[in-house]
Write an enzyme that holds these catalytic residues in place. Sequence first.
Site, PDB file in Angstrom:
ATOM      1  N   LYS A 126       0.844  -1.212   0.000  1.00 44.32           N
ATOM      2  CA  LYS A 126       0.000   0.000   0.000  1.00 44.32           C
ATOM      3  C   LYS A 126       0.874   1.256   0.000  1.00 44.32           C
ATOM      4  O   LYS A 126       1.968   1.241  -0.552  1.00 44.32           O
ATOM      5  CB  LYS A 126      -0.963  -0.032   1.190  1.00 44.32           C
TER       6      LYS A 126
ATOM      7  N   HIS B  10      -8.833  -2.812  -5.732  1.00 42.12           N
ATOM      8  CA  HIS B  10      -8.726  -2.975  -4.279  1.00 42.12           C
ATOM      9  C   HIS B  10      -9.811  -2.128  -3.623  1.00 42.12           C
ATOM     10  O   HIS B  10     -10.140  -1.041  -4.102  1.00 42.12           O
ATOM     11  CB  HIS B  10      -7.331  -2.535  -3.814  1.00 42.12           C
TER      12      HIS B  10
ATOM     13  N   GLU C 141      -9.785  -0.254  -1.210  1.00 37.10           N
ATOM     14  CA  GLU C 141      -9.360   1.113  -0.858  1.00 37.10           C
ATOM     15  C   GLU C 141      -9.421   2.018  -2.087  1.00 37.10           C
ATOM     16  O   GLU C 141      -9.695   3.217  -1.965  1.00 37.10           O
ATOM     17  CB  GLU C 141      -7.950   1.070  -0.238  1.00 37.10           C
TER      18      GLU C 141
ATOM     19  N   SER D 234      -6.529  -9.476   6.767  1.00 36.50           N
ATOM     20  CA  SER D 234      -5.954  -9.835   8.067  1.00 36.50           C
ATOM     21  C   SER D 234      -5.313 -11.225   8.089  1.00 36.50           C
ATOM     22  O   SER D 234      -5.395 -11.932   9.096  1.00 36.50           O
ATOM     23  CB  SER D 234      -7.007  -9.697   9.182  1.00 36.50           C
TER      24      SER D 234
HETATM   25  C1  PEP Z   1      -5.188  -5.787   1.683  1.00 40.68           C
HETATM   26  O1  PEP Z   1      -5.199  -4.576   1.808  1.00 40.68           O
HETATM   27  O2  PEP Z   1      -5.217  -6.299   0.550  1.00 40.68           O
HETATM   28  C2  PEP Z   1      -5.149  -6.592   2.883  1.00 40.68           C
HETATM   29  C3  PEP Z   1      -5.514  -7.834   2.788  1.00 40.68           C
HETATM   30  O3  PEP Z   1      -4.742  -5.962   4.034  1.00 40.68           O
HETATM   31  P1  PEP Z   1      -4.497  -6.659   5.462  1.00 40.68           P
HETATM   32  O4  PEP Z   1      -3.759  -7.942   5.228  1.00 40.68           O
HETATM   33  O5  PEP Z   1      -3.689  -5.666   6.230  1.00 40.68           O
HETATM   34  O6  PEP Z   1      -5.845  -6.915   6.062  1.00 40.68           O
END
Ligand code: PEP
Length: 245
Positions: free
Chosen positions: A15, A99, A101, A207
């Site tokens: 990211k 994604h 985001e 996560s």
């Molecule tokens: C992601 O942003 O693709 C993601 C899975 O983040 P995290 O592993 O931090 O939940």
Amino acid sequence: MAQKSPKPLVAGNWKMNGTTASLREARLLAGMLKGVRLKCEVMICPPATLISTIKPVFKGTRIRLGGQDCHGQANGAHTGDISAEMLADVGCGAVIVGHSERRTDHGETDETVRMKAEAAHRAGLIAIICIGETLAHRKNGETLAVISRQLAGSVPEGANAANTVIAYEPVWAIGTGLTPTTVEVAEVHASIRTKTDPDMRILYGGSVKPANAAELMAVTNVNGALVGGASLKAADFIGIIKAYA
Ligand code: PEP
């Protein structure tokens, strides 16, 4: 754990994290993986500013590089954007598109995501297409309908197992420490599988950590992981890759 077919992919999405100081983690990761025969493919998607600097660090390893987003056009007057061709030019083999985001922060629709995936294919990149429900969708029993709609809208014609990876990422699980149960993951991945090429990789993301990776990666139709926070530290990322040891 027995290797499933297709060959799994563990991709790290850094990211908007990382400066040249982060090369230390890239070097650690490269050192840990050099000469190791892996049962999964490994990819790091650093911020665009670091791709060219990290490339020589990963030389001699099987770690591949990916971008985090691309524009739909190959070039032109799009200040601040990066094209799929530009990512290919600096050594990326893939790009994440859609994604959550990007969908939230930049209002990207399924149609935008599809155009970006088409751009990835045009440039010879694998499109890692992200889909996933919000907590409200899940609570309302809309998860499978949302996933189905996103797949229909975001995956371009011509997508196949060689040029496309689907990443199922429940929005409520990203960066929260929460994960769906393995039964819930299995249900969504089975639903996605009915709509994709049997060899197309379907990643789980949200996560994923060393402590839960083996359990999540063992779920039927889970062909790897898209990892955010836990990809920033080489030791944590290796702990996830070890699910495929
Ligand atoms: C992601 O942003 O693709 C993601 C899975 O983040 P995290 O592993 O931090 O939940």
